[in-house]
Design a protein around this motif. Structure first.
Motif: not given
Length: 330
Positions: A241, A245-246, A262-264
């Protein structure tokens, strides 16, 4: 051609032979076992031409250049040092040794003899592990690593029925941390180095080893959370993490799928082609080092091996997990 002598006659040596025979220049030349009958039977079964009852006889025969050690953990140090002192290169199964004292002695023997010693941690050579490392920058500043390896052991059924097999025998320096936890710890050290501190918990079994456990590795600005077990099973994926992004992958020991998110909610598959014989990559790397006359792997380096065993030593200290091999430490 690199001619290998095999020490250990078990399922992992069979995997090694299968993988090695897909590598150009690999030759399984000999099998060594204290019980010559076992060496002869195993060699005949797998088409290996030479069999020996001692490392000394195998080295003196001139039939091998290197050895692959897949004996119980408690025997790694003694066998590796003998091989190195006899001029043989050593590829030693993980964990490299029972403790840091033994690992340091093995590394000293390698340096003393100008021979190659490499821990056989296959993960760090896999194409999909390289995919993780190559894309690490895309997650931004790393804040947490979730690494797990929880696989119910078929030998635990026998344990529950009252029979303690090798996997749960402390005299062999075994248990869940040494068998599975190392697959989480070693790649983390390879990516991020040694942690600042270690906190550990273990589920101890009556035989004297751990059946499961967890570690919290503290780094500057991030942490790595490790969970491992031989007495339960899980399919929970692993994750790195970051602030941007991850990276998500299915297995720490042998990643087969890798994805960036990514967070989106956007995602990209990063999975690379990878042989089903996953040990072939470490074998290729080891053989190339032998041909070059190298004495240490830049990937599975002595430094990474020592940092990993130090973490496991500290985890065992906190769990109260002591092996007979620990009595040999100064």
């Amino acid at each position: 051609m690199v001619r290998f002598g095999i020490i250990g006659t078990n399922w992992i040596t069979e995997r090694f032979l299968q993988a090695g025979r897909t590598v150009e220049g690999f030759e399984a030349a000999a099998v060594c076992s204290r019980a010559l009958e076992r060496a002869e039977a195993y060699a005949a079964q797998h088409g290996v031409p030479h069999r020996f009852a001692s490392v000394e006889d195998m080295a003196a025969s001139g039939t091998v250049d290197a050895v692959y050690i897949a004996s119980p953990n408690a025997l790694h140090a003694e066998q590796a040092i003998r091989c190195l002192d006899l001029g043989l290169h050593v590829l030693c199964e993980k964990p490299l040794a029972s403790n840091e004292f033994e690992a340091a002695a093995m590394i000293e023997a390698a340096k003393r003899n100008g021979a190659l010693l490499m821990e056989a941690m296959k993960t760090t050579f896999l194409p999909n592990f390289e995919a993780i490392r190559d894309n690490l920058h895309r997650v931004g500043k790393v804040r947490r690593v979730n690494a797990s390896y929880n696989q119910y052991s078929s030998r635990y059924d026998a344990y529950r029925a009252g029979t303690v097999l090798n996997a749960f025998d402390p005299t062999l320096s075994n248990g869940a941390l040494m068998d599975l936890g190392v697959y989480c710890i070693y790649p983390i050290v390879r990516m991020f180095g040694a942690p600042k501190s270690v906190k550990a918990n273990g589920v101890m079994l009556e035989s004297g080893v751990d059946g499961a456990g967890s570690l919290l590795l503290q780094y500057e600005g991030m942490e790595a959370v490790v969970a491992y077990s031989k007495i339960t099973h899980s399919t929970v994926p692993c994750e790195i993490q970051g602030e941007d992004g991850n990276l998500v992958f299915d297995k720490m020991s042998e990643p087969e799928t890798v994805e960036w998110r990514n967070r989106r909610g956007e995602a990209e598959t990063l999975t690379r082609p990878q042989s089903e014989h996953t040990m072939r990559y470490e074998i290729e790397a080891f053989m190339e080092l032998v041909r070059r006359g190298a004495t240490e792997s830049p990937v599975n380096s002595h430094e990474v091996s020592l940092a990993t065993i130090r973490i496991m030593d500290e985890a065992r200290r906190q769990m109260g997990l002591v092996y007979p091999a620990d009595r040999n430490r100064p």
